[in-house]
Design a protein around this motif. Structure first.
Motif, PDB file in Angstrom:
ATOM      1  N   PRO A  21      48.876  84.238  48.253  1.00  0.00           N
ATOM      2  CA  PRO A  21      50.111  84.479  47.507  1.00  0.00           C
ATOM      3  C   PRO A  21      50.326  83.384  46.462  1.00  0.00           C
ATOM      4  O   PRO A  21      49.871  82.250  46.630  1.00  0.00           O
ATOM      5  CB  PRO A  21      51.202  84.420  48.581  1.00  0.00           C
ATOM      6  CG  PRO A  21      50.612  83.568  49.656  1.00  0.00           C
ATOM      7  CD  PRO A  21      49.132  83.833  49.625  1.00  0.00           C
ATOM      8  N   HIS A  22      50.992  83.747  45.391  1.00  0.00           N
ATOM      9  CA  HIS A  22      51.311  82.762  44.361  1.00  0.00           C
ATOM     10  C   HIS A  22      52.473  81.903  44.858  1.00  0.00           C
ATOM     11  O   HIS A  22      53.498  82.418  45.297  1.00  0.00           O
ATOM     12  CB  HIS A  22      51.697  83.453  43.053  1.00  0.00           C
ATOM     13  CG  HIS A  22      52.139  82.474  42.015  1.00  0.00           C
ATOM     14  ND1 HIS A  22      51.251  81.646  41.376  1.00  0.00           N
ATOM     15  CD2 HIS A  22      53.373  82.175  41.543  1.00  0.00           C
ATOM     16  CE1 HIS A  22      51.927  80.874  40.540  1.00  0.00           C
ATOM     17  NE2 HIS A  22      53.204  81.183  40.622  1.00  0.00           N
ATOM     18  N   LEU A  23      52.298  80.602  44.813  1.00  0.00           N
ATOM     19  CA  LEU A  23      53.353  79.677  45.202  1.00  0.00           C
ATOM     20  C   LEU A  23      53.753  78.838  44.002  1.00  0.00           C
ATOM     21  O   LEU A  23      52.896  78.363  43.254  1.00  0.00           O
ATOM     22  CB  LEU A  23      52.876  78.744  46.322  1.00  0.00           C
ATOM     23  CG  LEU A  23      52.518  79.396  47.648  1.00  0.00           C
ATOM     24  CD1 LEU A  23      51.928  78.367  48.598  1.00  0.00           C
ATOM     25  CD2 LEU A  23      53.750  80.037  48.274  1.00  0.00           C
ATOM     26  N   SER A  24      55.030  78.645  43.868  1.00  0.00           N
ATOM     27  CA  SER A  24      55.514  77.783  42.789  1.00  0.00           C
ATOM     28  C   SER A  24      55.183  76.333  43.138  1.00  0.00           C
ATOM     29  O   SER A  24      54.856  76.003  44.284  1.00  0.00           O
ATOM     30  CB  SER A  24      57.026  77.944  42.619  1.00  0.00           C
ATOM     31  OG  SER A  24      57.691  77.389  43.746  1.00  0.00           O
ATOM     32  N   ALA A  25      55.294  75.455  42.165  1.00  0.00           N
ATOM     33  CA  ALA A  25      55.056  74.024  42.399  1.00  0.00           C
ATOM     34  C   ALA A  25      56.026  73.492  43.443  1.00  0.00           C
ATOM     35  O   ALA A  25      55.650  72.670  44.294  1.00  0.00           O
ATOM     36  CB  ALA A  25      55.181  73.256  41.093  1.00  0.00           C
ATOM     37  N   ARG A  85      57.014  71.602  49.018  1.00  0.00           N
ATOM     38  CA  ARG A  85      57.723  71.747  50.300  1.00  0.00           C
ATOM     39  C   ARG A  85      56.733  71.960  51.447  1.00  0.00           C
ATOM     40  O   ARG A  85      56.873  71.388  52.522  1.00  0.00           O
ATOM     41  CB  ARG A  85      58.695  72.918  50.241  1.00  0.00           C
ATOM     42  CG  ARG A  85      59.919  72.641  49.439  1.00  0.00           C
ATOM     43  CD  ARG A  85      60.834  73.831  49.458  1.00  0.00           C
ATOM     44  NE  ARG A  85      61.965  73.615  48.579  1.00  0.00           N
ATOM     45  CZ  ARG A  85      62.645  74.570  47.974  1.00  0.00           C
ATOM     46  NH1 ARG A  85      62.319  75.834  48.172  1.00  0.00           N
ATOM     47  NH2 ARG A  85      63.654  74.282  47.189  1.00  0.00           N
ATOM     48  N   MET A  86      55.741  72.795  51.200  1.00  0.00           N
ATOM     49  CA  MET A  86      54.738  73.068  52.224  1.00  0.00           C
ATOM     50  C   MET A  86      53.945  71.802  52.560  1.00  0.00           C
ATOM     51  O   MET A  86      53.714  71.493  53.727  1.00  0.00           O
ATOM     52  CB  MET A  86      53.800  74.181  51.754  1.00  0.00           C
ATOM     53  CG  MET A  86      52.910  74.742  52.826  1.00  0.00           C
ATOM     54  SD  MET A  86      51.924  76.113  52.227  1.00  0.00           S
ATOM     55  CE  MET A  86      53.165  77.386  52.153  1.00  0.00           C
ATOM     56  N   ARG A  87      53.536  71.077  51.544  1.00  0.00           N
ATOM     57  CA  ARG A  87      52.801  69.832  51.739  1.00  0.00           C
ATOM     58  C   ARG A  87      53.632  68.845  52.555  1.00  0.00           C
ATOM     59  O   ARG A  87      53.148  68.217  53.486  1.00  0.00           O
ATOM     60  CB  ARG A  87      52.418  69.238  50.383  1.00  0.00           C
ATOM     61  CG  ARG A  87      51.394  68.145  50.445  1.00  0.00           C
ATOM     62  CD  ARG A  87      50.945  67.672  49.061  1.00  0.00           C
ATOM     63  NE  ARG A  87      50.475  68.751  48.211  1.00  0.00           N
ATOM     64  CZ  ARG A  87      51.074  69.178  47.091  1.00  0.00           C
ATOM     65  NH1 ARG A  87      52.166  68.610  46.656  1.00  0.00           N
ATOM     66  NH2 ARG A  87      50.572  70.168  46.386  1.00  0.00           N
ATOM     67  N   GLN A 125      54.900  65.964  57.609  1.00  0.00           N
ATOM     68  CA  GLN A 125      55.876  65.635  58.657  1.00  0.00           C
ATOM     69  C   GLN A 125      55.364  66.072  60.033  1.00  0.00           C
ATOM     70  O   GLN A 125      55.499  65.338  61.003  1.00  0.00           O
ATOM     71  CB  GLN A 125      57.218  66.292  58.359  1.00  0.00           C
ATOM     72  CG  GLN A 125      57.998  65.616  57.263  1.00  0.00           C
ATOM     73  CD  GLN A 125      59.309  66.314  56.972  1.00  0.00           C
ATOM     74  OE1 GLN A 125      59.643  67.330  57.591  1.00  0.00           O
ATOM     75  NE2 GLN A 125      60.050  65.770  56.022  1.00  0.00           N
ATOM     76  N   ALA A 126      54.797  67.244  60.103  1.00  0.00           N
ATOM     77  CA  ALA A 126      54.260  67.736  61.377  1.00  0.00           C
ATOM     78  C   ALA A 126      53.103  66.867  61.859  1.00  0.00           C
ATOM     79  O   ALA A 126      52.994  66.582  63.059  1.00  0.00           O
ATOM     80  CB  ALA A 126      53.809  69.192  61.224  1.00  0.00           C
ATOM     81  N   ALA A 127      52.282  66.429  60.937  1.00  0.00           N
ATOM     82  CA  ALA A 127      51.117  65.603  61.311  1.00  0.00           C
ATOM     83  C   ALA A 127      51.544  64.225  61.796  1.00  0.00           C
ATOM     84  O   ALA A 127      50.936  63.662  62.700  1.00  0.00           O
ATOM     85  CB  ALA A 127      50.157  65.481  60.130  1.00  0.00           C
TER      86      ALA A 127
END
Length: 99
Positions: A78-82, A87-89, A94-96
């Protein structure tokens, strides 16, 4: 050629003698990506096939991994905005670090 149900019964019988405590499953899991991509030597592939025949958990995991790889190859990303990528990064970092 054995049917799927015949292989399952044989695999379940072999699993009674299988022990996960040896760390063998972990070694197999580390090699799975290269195994699925057919990047390993014949000797290592045979070793993995023998393990999978004796370990229904690893066999199921490989089947699931193959399906996941196939889906990823056949479905466009899917196309993701910057902003979405950032946010995903951040969520991954944070999870790591929470472990």
């Amino acid at each position: 050629m054995a049917t799927r149900s015949t292989r399952r019964r044989t695999t379940k019988a072999a699993a009674r003698h299988h022990r996960h405590g040896s760390g063998r499953c972990l070694k197999i899991l580390r090699e799975l990506s290269a195994y699925i991509d057919d990047e390993l030597s014949g000797t290592i592939c045979e070793e993995i096939r023998r393990h999978l025949g004796a370990c229904p958990n690893c066999e199921d995991f490989v089947a699931s991994l193959r399906q996941t790889v196939a889906l990823c190859r056949n479905v466009p990303a899917p196309h993701l905005s910057a902003i979405d990528r950032a946010r995903m990064r951040e969520a991954i970092l944070q999870a790591a670090t929470a472990r």
